[in-house]
Design a protein around this motif. Structure first.
Motif, PDB file in Angstrom:
ATOM      1  N   SER A  15       0.829  -1.195   0.000  1.00 36.82           N
ATOM      2  CA  SER A  15       0.000   0.000   0.000  1.00 36.82           C
ATOM      3  C   SER A  15       0.867   1.250   0.000  1.00 36.82           C
ATOM      4  CB  SER A  15      -0.900  -0.038   1.244  1.00 36.82           C
ATOM      5  OG  SER A  15      -1.896   0.935   1.181  1.00 36.82           O
ATOM      6  N   ARG A  16       0.463   2.218  -0.824  1.00 35.42           N
ATOM      7  CA  ARG A  16       1.165   3.501  -0.902  1.00 35.42           C
ATOM      8  C   ARG A  16       0.125   4.615  -0.906  1.00 35.42           C
ATOM      9  NH1 ARG A  16       4.352   0.103  -0.111  1.00 35.42           N
ATOM     10  NH2 ARG A  16       6.343  -0.301  -1.137  1.00 35.42           N
ATOM     11  N   ARG A  17       0.554   5.798  -0.407  1.00 35.59           N
ATOM     12  CA  ARG A  17      -0.352   6.945  -0.288  1.00 35.59           C
ATOM     13  C   ARG A  17       0.333   8.181  -0.844  1.00 35.59           C
ATOM     14  NH1 ARG A  17      -1.309  11.111   3.650  1.00 35.59           N
ATOM     15  NH2 ARG A  17      -3.525  11.458   4.005  1.00 35.59           N
ATOM     16  N   ALA A  18      -0.452   8.995  -1.545  1.00 35.11           N
ATOM     17  CA  ALA A  18       0.060  10.258  -2.081  1.00 35.11           C
ATOM     18  C   ALA A  18      -1.029  11.313  -2.011  1.00 35.11           C
ATOM     19  CB  ALA A  18       0.509  10.083  -3.526  1.00 35.11           C
ATOM     20  N   VAL A  19      -0.611  12.554  -1.904  1.00 34.79           N
ATOM     21  CA  VAL A  19      -1.549  13.669  -1.973  1.00 34.79           C
ATOM     22  C   VAL A  19      -1.584  14.145  -3.422  1.00 34.79           C
ATOM     23  CG1 VAL A  19      -2.044  16.020  -1.204  1.00 34.79           C
ATOM     24  CG2 VAL A  19      -1.173  14.313   0.418  1.00 34.79           C
ATOM     25  N   ILE A  20      -2.803  14.253  -3.948  1.00 34.12           N
ATOM     26  CA  ILE A  20      -3.015  14.673  -5.332  1.00 34.12           C
ATOM     27  C   ILE A  20      -3.740  16.012  -5.300  1.00 34.12           C
ATOM     28  CG2 ILE A  20      -3.956  14.006  -7.590  1.00 34.12           C
ATOM     29  CD1 ILE A  20      -1.951  11.932  -6.387  1.00 34.12           C
ATOM     30  N   HIS A  96      -6.912 -12.023  -5.060  1.00 35.00           N
ATOM     31  CA  HIS A  96      -6.336 -10.799  -4.484  1.00 35.00           C
ATOM     32  C   HIS A  96      -7.206  -9.603  -4.866  1.00 35.00           C
ATOM     33  CE1 HIS A  96      -4.203 -11.379  -8.369  1.00 35.00           C
ATOM     34  NE2 HIS A  96      -4.410 -10.085  -8.483  1.00 35.00           N
ATOM     35  N   ARG A  97      -7.029  -8.516  -4.124  1.00 37.01           N
ATOM     36  CA  ARG A  97      -7.875  -7.343  -4.307  1.00 37.01           C
ATOM     37  C   ARG A  97      -7.029  -6.093  -4.543  1.00 37.01           C
ATOM     38  NH1 ARG A  97      -9.268  -9.989   0.130  1.00 37.01           N
ATOM     39  NH2 ARG A  97      -8.569  -8.330   1.483  1.00 37.01           N
ATOM     40  N   TRP A  98      -7.585  -5.217  -5.366  1.00 39.80           N
ATOM     41  CA  TRP A  98      -7.022  -3.880  -5.586  1.00 39.80           C
ATOM     42  C   TRP A  98      -7.984  -2.886  -4.958  1.00 39.80           C
ATOM     43  CZ3 TRP A  98      -2.312  -2.935  -7.492  1.00 39.80           C
ATOM     44  CH2 TRP A  98      -1.680  -3.967  -8.204  1.00 39.80           C
ATOM     45  N   ARG A  99      -7.452  -1.962  -4.164  1.00 41.00           N
ATOM     46  CA  ARG A  99      -8.318  -1.007  -3.462  1.00 41.00           C
ATOM     47  C   ARG A  99      -7.729   0.396  -3.589  1.00 41.00           C
ATOM     48  NH1 ARG A  99      -8.666  -3.806   0.635  1.00 41.00           N
ATOM     49  NH2 ARG A  99      -6.769  -3.169   1.685  1.00 41.00           N
ATOM     50  N   PHE A 100      -8.613   1.347  -3.820  1.00 39.64           N
ATOM     51  CA  PHE A 100      -8.267   2.760  -3.796  1.00 39.64           C
ATOM     52  C   PHE A 100      -9.110   3.406  -2.708  1.00 39.64           C
ATOM     53  CE2 PHE A 100      -6.761   1.707  -7.963  1.00 39.64           C
ATOM     54  CZ  PHE A 100      -5.745   2.609  -8.231  1.00 39.64           C
ATOM     55  N   ASN A 108      -9.353  21.299  -2.792  1.00 42.75           N
ATOM     56  CA  ASN A 108      -9.069  20.501  -3.993  1.00 42.75           C
ATOM     57  C   ASN A 108      -7.821  19.645  -3.861  1.00 42.75           C
ATOM     58  OD1 ASN A 108     -11.364  21.256  -5.422  1.00 42.75           O
ATOM     59  ND2 ASN A 108     -10.367  23.112  -6.176  1.00 42.75           N
ATOM     60  N   ARG A 109      -7.608  19.101  -2.684  1.00 40.83           N
ATOM     61  CA  ARG A 109      -6.500  18.175  -2.432  1.00 40.83           C
ATOM     62  C   ARG A 109      -7.084  16.885  -1.885  1.00 40.83           C
ATOM     63  NH1 ARG A 109      -3.258  19.766   1.677  1.00 40.83           N
ATOM     64  NH2 ARG A 109      -1.478  18.652   0.859  1.00 40.83           N
ATOM     65  N   THR A 110      -6.542  15.758  -2.350  1.00 40.54           N
ATOM     66  CA  THR A 110      -7.040  14.449  -1.944  1.00 40.54           C
ATOM     67  C   THR A 110      -5.877  13.517  -1.654  1.00 40.54           C
ATOM     68  OG1 THR A 110      -8.956  14.739  -3.409  1.00 40.54           O
ATOM     69  CG2 THR A 110      -8.492  12.499  -2.652  1.00 40.54           C
ATOM     70  N   ALA A 111      -5.955  12.825  -0.524  1.00 43.61           N
ATOM     71  CA  ALA A 111      -4.997  11.752  -0.244  1.00 43.61           C
ATOM     72  C   ALA A 111      -5.557  10.491  -0.888  1.00 43.61           C
ATOM     73  CB  ALA A 111      -4.829  11.559   1.254  1.00 43.61           C
ATOM     74  N   VAL A 112      -4.757   9.863  -1.738  1.00 41.59           N
ATOM     75  CA  VAL A 112      -5.154   8.635  -2.422  1.00 41.59           C
ATOM     76  C   VAL A 112      -4.234   7.514  -1.938  1.00 41.59           C
ATOM     77  CG1 VAL A 112      -5.413   7.456  -4.639  1.00 41.59           C
ATOM     78  CG2 VAL A 112      -5.910   9.916  -4.459  1.00 41.59           C
ATOM     79  N   THR A 113      -4.852   6.431  -1.466  1.00 36.50           N
ATOM     80  CA  THR A 113      -4.092   5.257  -1.043  1.00 36.50           C
ATOM     81  C   THR A 113      -4.495   4.098  -1.946  1.00 36.50           C
ATOM     82  OG1 THR A 113      -4.081   6.043   1.242  1.00 36.50           O
ATOM     83  CG2 THR A 113      -3.566   3.702   0.882  1.00 36.50           C
ATOM     84  N   GLU A 114      -3.501   3.526  -2.622  1.00 36.45           N
ATOM     85  CA  GLU A 114      -3.743   2.348  -3.462  1.00 36.45           C
ATOM     86  C   GLU A 114      -3.135   1.145  -2.763  1.00 36.45           C
ATOM     87  OE1 GLU A 114      -2.939   0.436  -7.882  1.00 36.45           O
ATOM     88  OE2 GLU A 114      -2.162   2.443  -7.447  1.00 36.45           O
ATOM     89  N   THR A 115      -3.889   0.048  -2.739  1.00 34.59           N
ATOM     90  CA  THR A 115      -3.451  -1.165  -2.049  1.00 34.59           C
ATOM     91  C   THR A 115      -3.673  -2.380  -2.923  1.00 34.59           C
ATOM     92  OG1 THR A 115      -4.064  -0.177   0.071  1.00 34.59           O
ATOM     93  CG2 THR A 115      -3.793  -2.580   0.032  1.00 34.59           C
ATOM     94  N   TRP A 116      -2.665  -3.236  -2.971  1.00 31.79           N
ATOM     95  CA  TRP A 116      -2.787  -4.575  -3.544  1.00 31.79           C
ATOM     96  C   TRP A 116      -2.755  -5.516  -2.351  1.00 31.79           C
ATOM     97  CZ3 TRP A 116       1.210  -8.526  -4.061  1.00 31.79           C
ATOM     98  CH2 TRP A 116       0.773  -9.655  -4.769  1.00 31.79           C
ATOM     99  N   GLY A 139       4.570  -0.544  -9.406  1.00 34.84           N
ATOM    100  CA  GLY A 139       3.436  -0.123 -10.220  1.00 34.84           C
ATOM    101  C   GLY A 139       2.534   0.860  -9.491  1.00 34.84           C
ATOM    102  N   ILE A 140       2.290   0.616  -8.206  1.00 31.89           N
ATOM    103  CA  ILE A 140       1.461   1.520  -7.401  1.00 31.89           C
ATOM    104  C   ILE A 140       2.143   2.887  -7.296  1.00 31.89           C
ATOM    105  CG2 ILE A 140       0.625   1.978  -5.060  1.00 31.89           C
ATOM    106  CD1 ILE A 140       0.091  -1.096  -4.860  1.00 31.89           C
ATOM    107  N   ARG A 141       3.432   2.879  -6.973  1.00 30.30           N
ATOM    108  CA  ARG A 141       4.178   4.148  -6.882  1.00 30.30           C
ATOM    109  C   ARG A 141       4.083   4.907  -8.203  1.00 30.30           C
ATOM    110  NH1 ARG A 141       7.847   6.805  -4.103  1.00 30.30           N
ATOM    111  NH2 ARG A 141       7.962   5.216  -2.489  1.00 30.30           N
ATOM    112  N   SER A 142       4.260   4.214  -9.304  1.00 30.05           N
ATOM    113  CA  SER A 142       4.206   4.846 -10.617  1.00 30.05           C
ATOM    114  C   SER A 142       2.811   5.402 -10.907  1.00 30.05           C
ATOM    115  CB  SER A 142       4.623   3.832 -11.684  1.00 30.05           C
ATOM    116  OG  SER A 142       4.601   4.419 -12.945  1.00 30.05           O
TER     117      SER A 142
END
Length: 152
Positions: A15-20, A96-100, A108-116, A139-142
Motif C-alpha cells: 500500500s502507498r499513499r500520495a496527496v493529489i 487478491h484485491r485492488w483497493r483505492f 481541492n487536495r485528496t490523499a489517495v491510497t492504493e493497495t494490492w 506499479g502503485i508508486r508509478s
C-alpha cells in the motif's frame, strides 16, 4: 510533487499513499470508470480495451485486456466494496484485491491510497516467490506519481 508514503496495510498487502492536487470526486470518478484504467495504470500492463460499465457499482464485473512480459491476457474482476468518494475495491479471479481509498483534504487536495491485498491467499507464497509484492509496489508508486503529474 509530494512524497509517496508507504502505508502498513498488513503482512500480505502492498500500500502507498500520495496527496493529489485534485478534488476527491474527480479522482474517484477516474478510478470508478474501468474504461479509464489504462490512463491511470502506472505498471504499463492495463490496456484500453474494456468490457463493462462506465461507472462501477458494488457487485459489477468488468473485463480488462492486459499485457505482462509480452503476454496478452484478459482479466474479469468483481467490485467488492464501493463507498462513493471514499473507497473502491475489486477482486481479481485469483482472489487478491485492488483497493483505492480517498480522503478529502479540502482545497481541492485528496490523499489517495492504493493497495494490492493478497492476504488470505493460498497463492501468497507463489506471489512472493514471483516477486509480485515488489513488482506491484513499483506499479502503485508509478500510478500515484502519474496522478500527481497529471494534476500538478
Amino acid at each position: 510533487m509530494s512524497e509517496i508514503a508507504t502505508v502498513q496495510a498488513g503482512p500480505r498487502a502492498v500500500s502507498r499513499r500520495a496527496v493529489i492536487e485534485a478534488p476527491v470526486h474527480e479522482l474517484f470518478a477516474l478510478v470508478a470508470n474501468p474504461h479509464r484504467h489504462a490512463e491511470l495504470d502506472g505498471s504499463g500492463t492495463v490496456k484500453p480495451e474494456v468490457i463493462g460499465p462506465r461507472e462501477l457499482r458494488a457487485g459489477d464485473r468488468f473485463t480488462v485486456r492486459m499485457r505482462m512480459h509480452g503476454v496478452p491476457y484478459r482479466i474479469t474482476s468483481t467490485v467488492t466494496r464501493l463507498y462513493p468518494g471514499r473507497v473502491i475495491e475489486w477482486r481479481h479471479p485469483a482472489g487478491h484485491r485492488w483497493r483505492f481509498a480517498f480522503e478529502d483534504l479540502g482545497e481541492n487536495r485528496t490523499a489517495v491510497t492504493e493497495t494490492w491485498d493478497y492476504s488470505g491467499q493460498r497463492l501468497g507464497r507463489i506471489y512472493e516467490w514471483l516477486r509480485f509484492p515488489a513488482l506491484n509496489a513499483r506499479g502503485i508508486r508509478s500510478t500515484l506519481e502519474q496522478l500527481q503529474r497529471r494534476y500538478a
